[in-house]
Design a protein around this motif. Sequence first.
Motif, PDB file in Angstrom:
ATOM      1  N   ILE A 672       0.838  -1.208   0.000  1.00 52.78           N
ATOM      2  CA  ILE A 672       0.000   0.000   0.000  1.00 52.78           C
ATOM      3  C   ILE A 672       0.877   1.264   0.000  1.00 52.78           C
ATOM      4  O   ILE A 672       0.594   2.231  -0.696  1.00 52.78           O
ATOM      5  CB  ILE A 672      -1.008  -0.005   1.193  1.00 52.78           C
ATOM      6  CG1 ILE A 672      -2.045   1.122   1.069  1.00 52.78           C
ATOM      7  CG2 ILE A 672      -0.316   0.145   2.540  1.00 52.78           C
ATOM      8  CD1 ILE A 672      -3.211   0.772   0.222  1.00 52.78           C
ATOM      9  N   THR A 676       1.051   3.800  -3.144  1.00 60.75           N
ATOM     10  CA  THR A 676       0.634   5.181  -2.920  1.00 60.75           C
ATOM     11  C   THR A 676       1.740   6.148  -3.332  1.00 60.75           C
ATOM     12  O   THR A 676       1.485   7.170  -3.979  1.00 60.75           O
ATOM     13  CB  THR A 676       0.257   5.399  -1.441  1.00 60.75           C
ATOM     14  OG1 THR A 676      -0.694   4.407  -1.062  1.00 60.75           O
ATOM     15  CG2 THR A 676      -0.341   6.776  -1.221  1.00 60.75           C
ATOM     16  N   ASN A 699      -8.013  10.130   0.352  1.00 61.51           N
ATOM     17  CA  ASN A 699      -8.816   8.979  -0.013  1.00 61.51           C
ATOM     18  C   ASN A 699      -8.214   7.681   0.549  1.00 61.51           C
ATOM     19  O   ASN A 699      -8.907   6.850   1.125  1.00 61.51           O
ATOM     20  CB  ASN A 699      -8.903   8.929  -1.540  1.00 61.51           C
ATOM     21  CG  ASN A 699      -9.844   7.859  -2.007  1.00 61.51           C
ATOM     22  OD1 ASN A 699     -10.753   7.468  -1.265  1.00 61.51           O
ATOM     23  ND2 ASN A 699      -9.624   7.378  -3.224  1.00 61.51           N
ATOM     24  N   ILE A 700      -6.897   7.534   0.386  1.00 57.41           N
ATOM     25  CA  ILE A 700      -6.230   6.325   0.886  1.00 57.41           C
ATOM     26  C   ILE A 700      -6.340   6.254   2.402  1.00 57.41           C
ATOM     27  O   ILE A 700      -6.654   5.205   2.967  1.00 57.41           O
ATOM     28  CB  ILE A 700      -4.724   6.337   0.479  1.00 57.41           C
ATOM     29  CG1 ILE A 700      -4.565   6.264  -1.040  1.00 57.41           C
ATOM     30  CG2 ILE A 700      -3.967   5.206   1.181  1.00 57.41           C
ATOM     31  CD1 ILE A 700      -4.648   4.898  -1.644  1.00 57.41           C
ATOM     32  N   LYS A 703      -9.709   5.168   3.379  1.00 57.37           N
ATOM     33  CA  LYS A 703      -9.901   3.730   3.115  1.00 57.37           C
ATOM     34  C   LYS A 703      -9.224   2.897   4.200  1.00 57.37           C
ATOM     35  O   LYS A 703      -9.772   1.904   4.666  1.00 57.37           O
ATOM     36  CB  LYS A 703      -9.293   3.363   1.753  1.00 57.37           C
ATOM     37  CG  LYS A 703     -10.273   3.485   0.603  1.00 57.37           C
ATOM     38  CD  LYS A 703      -9.714   2.752  -0.611  1.00 57.37           C
ATOM     39  CE  LYS A 703     -10.702   2.715  -1.759  1.00 57.37           C
ATOM     40  NZ  LYS A 703     -10.043   2.262  -2.985  1.00 57.37           N
ATOM     41  N   ILE A 709      -8.909  -1.792   3.090  1.00 56.74           N
ATOM     42  CA  ILE A 709      -7.754  -2.274   2.341  1.00 56.74           C
ATOM     43  C   ILE A 709      -7.555  -3.762   2.589  1.00 56.74           C
ATOM     44  O   ILE A 709      -7.675  -4.236   3.714  1.00 56.74           O
ATOM     45  CB  ILE A 709      -6.485  -1.500   2.758  1.00 56.74           C
ATOM     46  CG1 ILE A 709      -6.707   0.011   2.742  1.00 56.74           C
ATOM     47  CG2 ILE A 709      -5.292  -1.915   1.898  1.00 56.74           C
ATOM     48  CD1 ILE A 709      -6.757   0.655   1.390  1.00 56.74           C
ATOM     49  N   ILE A 790       2.287   5.067   5.044  1.00 58.78           N
ATOM     50  CA  ILE A 790       1.819   6.009   4.017  1.00 58.78           C
ATOM     51  C   ILE A 790       2.496   7.370   4.155  1.00 58.78           C
ATOM     52  O   ILE A 790       3.082   7.886   3.191  1.00 58.78           O
ATOM     53  CB  ILE A 790       0.275   6.182   4.093  1.00 58.78           C
ATOM     54  CG1 ILE A 790      -0.422   4.856   3.826  1.00 58.78           C
ATOM     55  CG2 ILE A 790      -0.187   7.269   3.119  1.00 58.78           C
ATOM     56  CD1 ILE A 790      -0.252   4.325   2.429  1.00 58.78           C
TER      57      ILE A 790
END
Length: 817
Positions: A672, A676, A699-700, A703, A709, A790
């Motif tokens: 992920i 990203t 958005n990620i 989620k 996810i 992230i």
Amino acid sequence: MASDNFEIKGFILDIDYILDKNLNAVIRLAVKSNGKTYEVFDNNFKPYFYFHPDSEIDLLDAENYFKSILTTNDMEKIKNIEIKEMELIGKNIELLKLHTSSTLFVPLLKQSLQKYGTCYEADIPFAKRYLIDKNILSSHMYSFLLEKDNDVLTVKEINKIEDINLNNNILNSFNVLCFDIETYNPNNRSNPKNDPVIMISYYYFSASKTEQKVITYKKISKPFIEYVEDEKQMILRFISIINELDADIVTGYNSSNFDIKYLIERSHALKIDFNISRFKGQTKIERHGMSEKVKLSGRAHIDMYNVVKFIATVSASTDIFRLNSYTLKNVYESISKTKKQDIDKANIFRIWDGSEEERMKLAEYNLSDSFSLYKVFETFFPLILQLSSTIGETLSNVSVSTTGQLVEFLLMKYAYQFNQLIPNKPNEYEIKQRLANPITGAYVKTPEPGIYHNLVIFDFRSLYPSIITSHNIDPSAICTACTDYHESPDGTKFDKKKTAIIPFILSMLLKERLIIKKQYKQDKNSVILGAKSQAIKIISNSFYGYLGYTRSRWYSRECASSVTAYARFYINQVIESAEANGFKVLYSDTDSIAINLENNSREHVLEFVSKYNSKLPESMELELEDFYKTAVFVSKKTKQEKGAKKKYAMISESGAIKIRGFELVRRDWSKIARNTQQLVLETILKQGSVDEVIKIIKNIINKINSGDIELSDMVINTHLRKSIDNYDIISPEVAAARKAVKQGFKTKQEIQEGNIGYIVTKSGESISDKALLEGMAKDYDPDYYINNQIIPAVMKILKELNITEQQIKNLGKQKKL
DNA sequence: AAATGACGGGG
DNA sequence: GTGTACGTCATTT
């Protein structure tokens, strides 16, 4: 005695030598002609080497000199003594050339003579020596005049055939067998002493037919299965298939280190001889530097893993072939753009012990490995063939060579032709000295971080090679008292009048490449022309490295540092000149500059470059690389990266994305995070701003927060080298592994041998508490993935674009409320 | 920071 | 085999 002469047209597939009963060395060639392979001997070539005595001796009376220092036993080994005048790195030298009958005597005589002087060319393998002295190129068409005497073929004459069409046809004239084995692995790592080979698959192709099979000894009803009684019969059958199909090339993936080695060791345990040579002689594994090399006679063994790694190394600066790992699966998927069938390798022994249905899957997988290998072979073989025909070394040797070895072989060939003595390899002491004294590298102008629009990049065509040819850079051309010379910016003088082999070979290669490139433009579909051009490029680009390579025979610190000094000189000259003409140079590395066009027109910049080119030496040229819509430059700051490093991403007008220096794909980041980061970068490039990026990250994060996810995207892959009990510091992966063992999910052995993937779950205090192996984890911890995966991943890019970590963190909080 | 060690591919 | 001899990254000292 029946003897007759005849002529064949063909090419040398392989070359080695045999020792006859009197230990005389006899060259043996595998000549492929019209689909047939001939075993041909050449009796007219004998071993020799050179000796230069330390003390002044009467060379005309060398025989008595040798008698005084050598035993009669050694003296008997010397068949003939010649006085030779040669050149060694620009200086004349008088030598004694010692001829002998057997290759075995060369190292023996060298040993005895070492304390009295220096031996030269006493370590050139005999088959290489033959190709050098006879000026014969492997993988090139020749006419062979043969004599047949009692079924033994000897060569009388070899003449080159200059026929492009014939040479081109070589590409399709091989019988190729791609193979793969599966082994029983109850203890994770198969041990050839106990664990049998359970399947052997192959994919065979030649000009006339294609055939694929899996040989095994448990019942599997599939048409591609050949069923045999037991393991021994399977291996014997495999050997006989190689012979029946008359394979010229046997290829595997990591087969030198695994498949062939395993088959040899396994055959030993089964008391059979694993020999897949075409001619008389063993199949064995030799050390070739740090890797291994399979030696067959009469066929070429090519380990595509070596080839793939070689290509990855030489194309490191391009996007064509950069992978994070070079497994067969990865390589196949990258070249074919289709998914490869997969299997849990640790489970193979269970599948074998299980149902027929399961074994069917294993057999399919086994066959898919051979098929993928065939695709990989098909992709990269043209280049190997062109490398082979360009330098003239055999396919099997080229397939295990480094670029340095390719260059060295060419230099040895031309040294012979120019009556130059081949310098000896450096000893360990010299190697250490060279290593401790590195050469100043290229110039890099670091960019101001940020997003830029409307760029143009220019680079020097073949900068290092053209510097070498334009300034006659060669160890033998270095002079102090000459009158007509090039002087490098760091003060070394190179005699303009000296005919030196490095610039000589290089200008020949560069000229040839220009011709090939022109032809290629007319015929874009020609695999041969494309591969030939690539082969020449690889070789020409390796000369500079070879001059500074610590183990090089022609090592020259002066030459190597002159090359980089010239490169720095020219690139700085371009930068200054561009800036004087009102252009903004954003970035420059080694041989390229990126100009921000701002208000300048394209015509204006092209005009500047054309004017600049007219002032350069003839073989040098600044070329337009491309126009770029958007570029992101990021400054390097991490500890690992020493010095100024390329770190940028840009998108050309045609939409091609070029990314350099970003750690985008690393095993120890979750999918992920990697995805990203990639998406963020691409979006900036495509949109030209960060506005859209904020939405994507938001958005990620949403989620992740809502648990949407998939767990597989959250897996962090790593591997443990030590036993899980031996760790002092308990990292998340160790903690996860220990839990898995404690709960019986995996055995200690399974953990230790393979890669493990873990997920950071919700339950627990520390990250280690939360870490569970993939498969055991039922959920993931959103906070961890947002804050530790992230955000750091995207911040690597965004922090340079005036976006703070707090801004990104706030994105998640806003939504939560 | 420098020295040492392990890995790659394969099952 | 006329023997050969990697480059990178992680961990330890």
